[in-house]
Design a protein around this motif. Structure first.
Motif, mmCIF file in Angstrom:
data_model
loop_
_atom_site.group_PDB
_atom_site.id
_atom_site.type_symbol
_atom_site.label_atom_id
_atom_site.label_comp_id
_atom_site.label_asym_id
_atom_site.label_seq_id
_atom_site.Cartn_x
_atom_site.Cartn_y
_atom_site.Cartn_z
ATOM 1 N N GLU A 169 5.673 12.461 4.328
ATOM 2 C CA GLU A 169 5.307 12.418 5.203
ATOM 3 C C GLU A 169 5.054 10.332 5.678
ATOM 4 O O GLU A 169 5.064 9.817 6.763
ATOM 5 C CB GLU A 169 3.907 12.720 5.826
ATOM 6 N N VAL A 170 4.217 10.081 4.808
ATOM 7 C CA VAL A 170 3.783 8.048 4.467
ATOM 8 C C VAL A 170 5.059 8.069 4.745
ATOM 9 O O VAL A 170 4.872 7.028 5.198
ATOM 10 C CB VAL A 170 2.754 8.544 3.187
ATOM 11 N N LYS A 171 6.080 8.207 3.799
ATOM 12 C CA LYS A 171 7.252 7.543 4.196
ATOM 13 C C LYS A 171 7.563 7.026 5.633
ATOM 14 O O LYS A 171 8.260 6.546 5.590
ATOM 15 C CB LYS A 171 8.578 7.407 3.249
ATOM 16 N N LEU A 172 7.595 8.466 6.087
ATOM 17 C CA LEU A 172 8.165 7.631 7.350
ATOM 18 C C LEU A 172 6.625 6.993 8.032
ATOM 19 O O LEU A 172 7.374 6.423 8.683
ATOM 20 C CB LEU A 172 8.009 9.283 8.144
ATOM 21 N N VAL A 173 6.113 7.716 7.687
ATOM 22 C CA VAL A 173 4.805 6.271 8.817
ATOM 23 C C VAL A 173 4.615 4.751 8.075
ATOM 24 O O VAL A 173 5.295 3.821 9.576
ATOM 25 C CB VAL A 173 3.064 7.571 7.867
ATOM 26 N N ILE A 174 5.706 4.799 6.747
ATOM 27 C CA ILE A 174 5.656 2.878 6.737
ATOM 28 C C ILE A 174 6.860 3.164 7.322
ATOM 29 O O ILE A 174 7.360 1.677 7.723
ATOM 30 C CB ILE A 174 5.723 3.183 4.967
ATOM 31 N N GLU A 175 8.369 3.641 7.556
ATOM 32 C CA GLU A 175 9.533 3.340 7.831
ATOM 33 C C GLU A 175 9.072 3.253 9.624
ATOM 34 O O GLU A 175 10.154 1.870 10.022
ATOM 35 C CB GLU A 175 10.407 4.055 7.763
ATOM 36 N N THR A 176 8.470 3.598 10.003
ATOM 37 C CA THR A 176 7.938 3.604 11.562
ATOM 38 C C THR A 176 6.965 2.197 11.644
ATOM 39 O O THR A 176 7.396 1.659 12.243
ATOM 40 C CB THR A 176 6.888 5.183 12.121
ATOM 41 N N ALA A 177 6.053 2.000 10.549
ATOM 42 C CA ALA A 177 5.708 0.804 10.685
ATOM 43 C C ALA A 177 6.259 -0.350 11.081
ATOM 44 O O ALA A 177 5.542 -1.319 11.416
ATOM 45 C CB ALA A 177 4.281 0.663 8.974
ATOM 46 N N ALA A 178 7.826 -0.367 9.288
ATOM 47 C CA ALA A 178 8.259 -1.287 9.673
ATOM 48 C C ALA A 178 8.536 -1.582 10.931
ATOM 49 O O ALA A 178 9.146 -2.950 11.609
ATOM 50 C CB ALA A 178 8.877 -0.971 9.106
ATOM 51 N N TYR A 196 -1.462 -0.805 12.781
ATOM 52 C CA TYR A 196 -0.416 0.860 13.177
ATOM 53 C C TYR A 196 -0.349 1.191 12.214
ATOM 54 O O TYR A 196 -1.620 2.463 12.364
ATOM 55 C CB TYR A 196 0.951 0.397 13.462
ATOM 56 N N LEU A 197 -0.831 1.197 11.119
ATOM 57 C CA LEU A 197 -1.120 1.720 9.985
ATOM 58 C C LEU A 197 -1.688 1.146 9.424
ATOM 59 O O LEU A 197 -2.446 0.744 8.695
ATOM 60 C CB LEU A 197 0.374 1.464 9.037
ATOM 61 N N ILE A 198 -3.519 2.094 9.201
ATOM 62 C CA ILE A 198 -4.764 2.072 8.609
ATOM 63 C C ILE A 198 -4.500 2.707 7.447
ATOM 64 O O ILE A 198 -4.775 4.401 7.481
ATOM 65 C CB ILE A 198 -5.616 2.551 9.162
ATOM 66 N N PRO A 199 -4.220 2.848 6.184
ATOM 67 C CA PRO A 199 -4.884 3.325 4.945
ATOM 68 C C PRO A 199 -6.203 3.363 5.285
ATOM 69 O O PRO A 199 -6.801 2.515 4.838
ATOM 70 C CB PRO A 199 -3.951 2.498 4.175
ATOM 71 N N CYS A 213 -9.905 5.982 -5.304
ATOM 72 C CA CYS A 213 -8.748 6.311 -5.860
ATOM 73 C C CYS A 213 -7.568 4.893 -5.659
ATOM 74 O O CYS A 213 -8.393 3.967 -4.278
ATOM 75 C CB CYS A 213 -7.938 6.797 -4.306
ATOM 76 N N GLU A 214 -6.924 4.684 -6.114
ATOM 77 C CA GLU A 214 -6.081 3.616 -5.887
ATOM 78 C C GLU A 214 -5.279 3.480 -5.159
ATOM 79 O O GLU A 214 -4.177 4.761 -4.948
ATOM 80 C CB GLU A 214 -5.323 3.165 -7.394
ATOM 81 N N VAL A 215 -5.016 3.273 -4.259
ATOM 82 C CA VAL A 215 -3.886 2.298 -2.737
ATOM 83 C C VAL A 215 -2.645 2.272 -3.556
ATOM 84 O O VAL A 215 -2.650 1.574 -4.422
ATOM 85 C CB VAL A 215 -4.489 1.325 -2.187
ATOM 86 N N PRO A 216 -1.449 2.740 -3.007
ATOM 87 C CA PRO A 216 -0.695 2.815 -3.646
ATOM 88 C C PRO A 216 0.609 1.226 -3.511
ATOM 89 O O PRO A 216 0.039 1.261 -2.187
ATOM 90 C CB PRO A 216 0.721 4.122 -3.184
ATOM 91 N N PRO A 217 1.232 1.281 -3.912
ATOM 92 C CA PRO A 217 1.617 -0.407 -3.752
ATOM 93 C C PRO A 217 2.409 -0.663 -2.277
ATOM 94 O O PRO A 217 2.702 -1.581 -1.952
ATOM 95 C CB PRO A 217 2.960 -0.092 -4.547
ATOM 96 N N GLU A 218 3.397 0.617 -2.290
ATOM 97 C CA GLU A 218 3.789 0.809 -0.935
ATOM 98 C C GLU A 218 2.584 0.916 0.420
ATOM 99 O O GLU A 218 3.488 0.044 1.281
ATOM 100 C CB GLU A 218 4.296 1.937 -0.823
#
Length: 134
Positions: free
Chosen positions: A72-81, A89-92, A98-103
């Motif tokens: 799901e997060v990968k789909l969000v990243i693709e859509t944000a692009a 659009y995308l707000i972590p 926790c550590e925010v992942p590099p992506e």
């Protein structure tokens, strides 16, 4: 406002959903918006693509597990692009320390567990929504 979360964080996601509704927003949460009989993968993908904002809830538990949340997060990243440059659009949203992942690290995150965390989310939703609605 699509709320993306891992099943381990459902209590936090539901609380965020209720708080956003109380402020007059229309959040989308699978447990509240999916209807019996709907194909959940298709409806989640549609919810992500149709959303003005996506809140990606992050925790030590969600980041350490395998499963649909990662997809799901990968789909969000693709859509944000595909979104216009300079927009939000995308707000972590960090649910714990926790550590925010590099992506996701190029996006400014918000600590929901901080005293002003929820207010910071509302601030960006209101300011950016007014900008895009004009």
């Amino acid at each position: 406002i699509f709320i993306s979360y891992a099943s381990e964080d459902v209590a936090h996601a539901q609380q965020l959903y209720e708080r956003l509704r109380a402020k007059g927003f229309r959040p989308w949460l699978d447990r509240k918006n999916l209807l019996p009989g709907q194909t959940w993968r298709r409806e989640i993908a549609k919810g992500i693509k149709d959303a003005d904002f996506v809140l990606v809830c992050l925790s030590r538990l969600s980041l350490a597990k395998r499963g649909y949340f990662q997809t799901e997060v990968k789909l969000v990243i693709e859509t944000a692009a595909e979104m216009p440059f300079g927009g939000v659009y995308l707000i972590p949203v960090k649910l714990d320390d926790c550590e925010v992942p590099p992506e996701l690290s190029e996006k400014q995150y918000v600590n929901l567990f901080a005293e002003d965390g929820f207010e910071r989310i509302c601030e960006v939703l209101v300011s950016k929504w007014k900008t895009t609605a004009q």
